[in-house]
Scaffold this active site. Structure first.
Site, PDB file in Angstrom:
ATOM      1  N   CYS A 157       0.836  -1.205   0.000  1.00 27.48           N
ATOM      2  CA  CYS A 157       0.000   0.000   0.000  1.00 27.48           C
ATOM      3  C   CYS A 157       0.876   1.262   0.000  1.00 27.48           C
ATOM      4  O   CYS A 157       1.524   1.571  -0.989  1.00 27.48           O
ATOM      5  CB  CYS A 157      -0.978  -0.043   1.174  1.00 27.48           C
TER       6      CYS A 157
ATOM      7  N   HIS B 269      -3.697  -5.125   0.748  1.00 29.27           N
ATOM      8  CA  HIS B 269      -3.150  -5.582   2.034  1.00 29.27           C
ATOM      9  C   HIS B 269      -3.215  -7.107   2.139  1.00 29.27           C
ATOM     10  O   HIS B 269      -4.229  -7.657   2.568  1.00 29.27           O
ATOM     11  CB  HIS B 269      -3.930  -4.948   3.189  1.00 29.27           C
TER      12      HIS B 269
ATOM     13  N   GLU C  34      -1.837  -8.933   4.332  1.00 26.38           N
ATOM     14  CA  GLU C  34      -1.850  -9.366   5.735  1.00 26.38           C
ATOM     15  C   GLU C  34      -3.251  -9.452   6.315  1.00 26.38           C
ATOM     16  O   GLU C  34      -3.469 -10.094   7.349  1.00 26.38           O
ATOM     17  CB  GLU C  34      -0.994  -8.421   6.588  1.00 26.38           C
TER      18      GLU C  34
END
Length: 513
Positions: free
Chosen positions: A85, A172, A174
């Protein structure tokens, strides 16, 4: 880094509240990972010898005055780099590409299409759902980069320069909403960075014991023991490292759950053969909290008073140089860093007085709660302690909303005991991450025994979670909730109503204060 860590992925923090999840995901793969400030110099990073560097997300625009930056010389280290990002945008900005404000901010799920067979997407579907959260985007990738993925609103969703091992993703990975996010991170960690994945809790114990011995030497340590899983694991770990150089102080501040004070003394002084000193400080804490209703002020008062109690005890003991605490990663995250906004101060972090007499030892401050439980099991701590309900340092002081009084504490103590009994009877203890009762500072009208009542309401909070960073409300069976409610109203004085909190985190935190 200690020599016991052979491979490490370094994550640089640019301010996202959830960038610590990157570290957590990588550890799940059996590879050690640490989060560090974005201000680390290339020279400092070189000495750490990471196998790879990840630039995390963050709230800034690369063009904002005072936006978070990193040392550009990172790109001269010949170490693989993944920008996530904001990290991708910063990489683009440094390497000659172009970043602009998006015509439409993108938050939530998005579909991306993979171009070709890029390293990060090896063996993954060409179409996949990812989690976007950005206001800027890369409109022109740097020279020599290829576009690896596109989406409707973000034409450059992923990019790479294979010969340099530089990669960027606008989404993202994660966050669990990115359906192949873990696989992408694995491709970076194992495929690009060539990690093996040999890190474990056994390694962590060796590393931390070595650090503790090096830090402490032949000096003495006080451990702030509460009986909760965090402080219990800290105490056992430090005792394993330095033995009788550790003295545990258990402060009964009058804000504990039912039967907790007696249980702590029995478990640790008898079960673990540790030197445990009990301090009865109930009056001291309650006097300090008198008239205080602001939750932040309560946390700060309790944190300060804890340290002053330890100061007094250390003076009696003589020669104490270190204070051990069970501070976790999540405590530090929610208390804010140089790059992250404070959600609420934790007594282990934000409540420390400036004139503190000790040097802190916090061996768990890189671990999430589930990792602490795994560590406790590895250390041989009994299940009843390892799986004990998380309990905040300020105790029931923040489960009584508003001013804390002995009457209100007793209400929460008794209602919480009933909740725990019924959850245990229903065999739900390990299915629910955390459950407790709170006493909001409100009263409502009720009818009991044909008479009008005007009494307190009890709130029940029960959540499911993996690491405490996010959570969902627990779907406790209705018949169990009915038993809990009926018992609380009938057995706890001054309660005529029970409500169940069905809010996830975010937007709410797990604790009410």
């Amino acid at each position: 880094m200690t020599k016991l860590v052979n491979e490490m992925i370094l994550v640089l923090d640019f301010g996202s509240q959830y960038n610590q999840l990157i570290t957590r995901r990588i550890r799940e793969f059996g590879v050690y990972s640490e989060l560090h400030p974005h201000t680390l110099t290339a020279e400092e990073i070189k000495k750490m010898n990471p196998k790879g560097i990840i630039l995390s997300g963050g709230p800034n625009s690369v063009y904002d005055e005072g936006s978070f930056r990193c040392d550009e010389k990172i790109f001269e280290l010949d170490i693989p780099v993944l920008g996530i990002c904001y990290g991708m945008q910063l990489m683009t900005h440094y390497l000659g590409g172009k970043v602009e404000a998006a015509s439409q901010r993108e938050y939530g799920k998005a579909n991306i299409h993979i171009e070709g067979e890029p390293d990060l997407f090896k063996d993954l579907p060409n179409e996949q759902v990812v989690w976007m959260s950005h206001g800027d985007l890369v409109v022109e990738v740097p020279e020599g980069f290829t576009v690896d993925a596109t989406s409707h609103h973000c034409p450059n969703s992923a990019m790479s320069k294979k010969d340099k091992k530089w990669y960027g993703v606008q989404f993202h990975p994660e966050v669990r909403h990115s359906e192949y996010g873990n696989d992408l991170l694995k491709n970076f960690v194992f495929g690009v960075c060539e990690c093996v994945g040999e890190w474990s809790m056994e390694n962590f114990i060796e590393i931390e014991m070595q650090k503790i011995r090096e830090t402490v030497g032949d000096k003495q340590v006080l451990c702030a023991l509460s009986g909760g899983v965090d402080s219990s694991v800290v105490a056992v770990l430090i005792h394993k490292a330095i033995g009788d150089q550790l003295t545990c102080i258990f402060v009964d501040h009058g804000l504990l759950r039912k039967g907790e004070a007696e249980g702590v003394m029995k478990t640790f002084s008898e079960g673990f053969n540790m030197n445990v000193i009990k301090v009865d400080a109930k009056d001291r804490f309650l006097n300090k909290l008198k008239g205080v209703s602001d939750p932040e002020q309560k946390r700060k008062i309790i944190g300060n008073e804890f340290i002053y109690v330890f100061d007094d005890e250390a003076e009696k003991l003589k020669g104490i140089d270190f204070l051990a605490q069970g501070t976790l990663y999540t405590d530090i995250i929610e208390s804010g860093t140089a790059t992250a906004q404070t959600i609420k101060s934790h007594h282990n972090v934000g409540g420390l007085p400036e004139d503190m007499q000790f040097e802190l030892i916090e061996p768990l401050n890189t671990l999430f709660k589930d990792e602490v439980r795994a560590l406790g099991t590895e250390l041989g701590i009994p299940d009843e302690i390892v799986w004990r309900q998380p309990f905040p340092g300020p105790g029931l002081g923040i489960r009584v909303l508003g001013e804390v009084t002995e009457e209100k504490l007793e209400i929460v103590r008794e209602s919480d005991a009933i909740l725990r009994e019924e959850i245990a009877k229903a065999d739900l203890e390990k299915d629910i991450w955390q459950y407790f009762t709170v006493l909001p500072d409100i009263r409502s009208v009720g009818v009991m025994g044909d008479a009008r009542t005007y009494d307190y309401t009890i709130g029940i909070r029960a959540v499911t979670s993996i690491d405490g960073m996010t959570s969902d409300w627990a779907r406790i069976p209705w018949d169990v909730l009915e038993k809990i409610s009926t018992r609380i109203v009938n057995e706890v004085k001054h309660i005529n109503r029970v409500v169940y909190d069905i809010t996830s985190k975010p937007p709410a935190t797990i604790e009410w204060e």
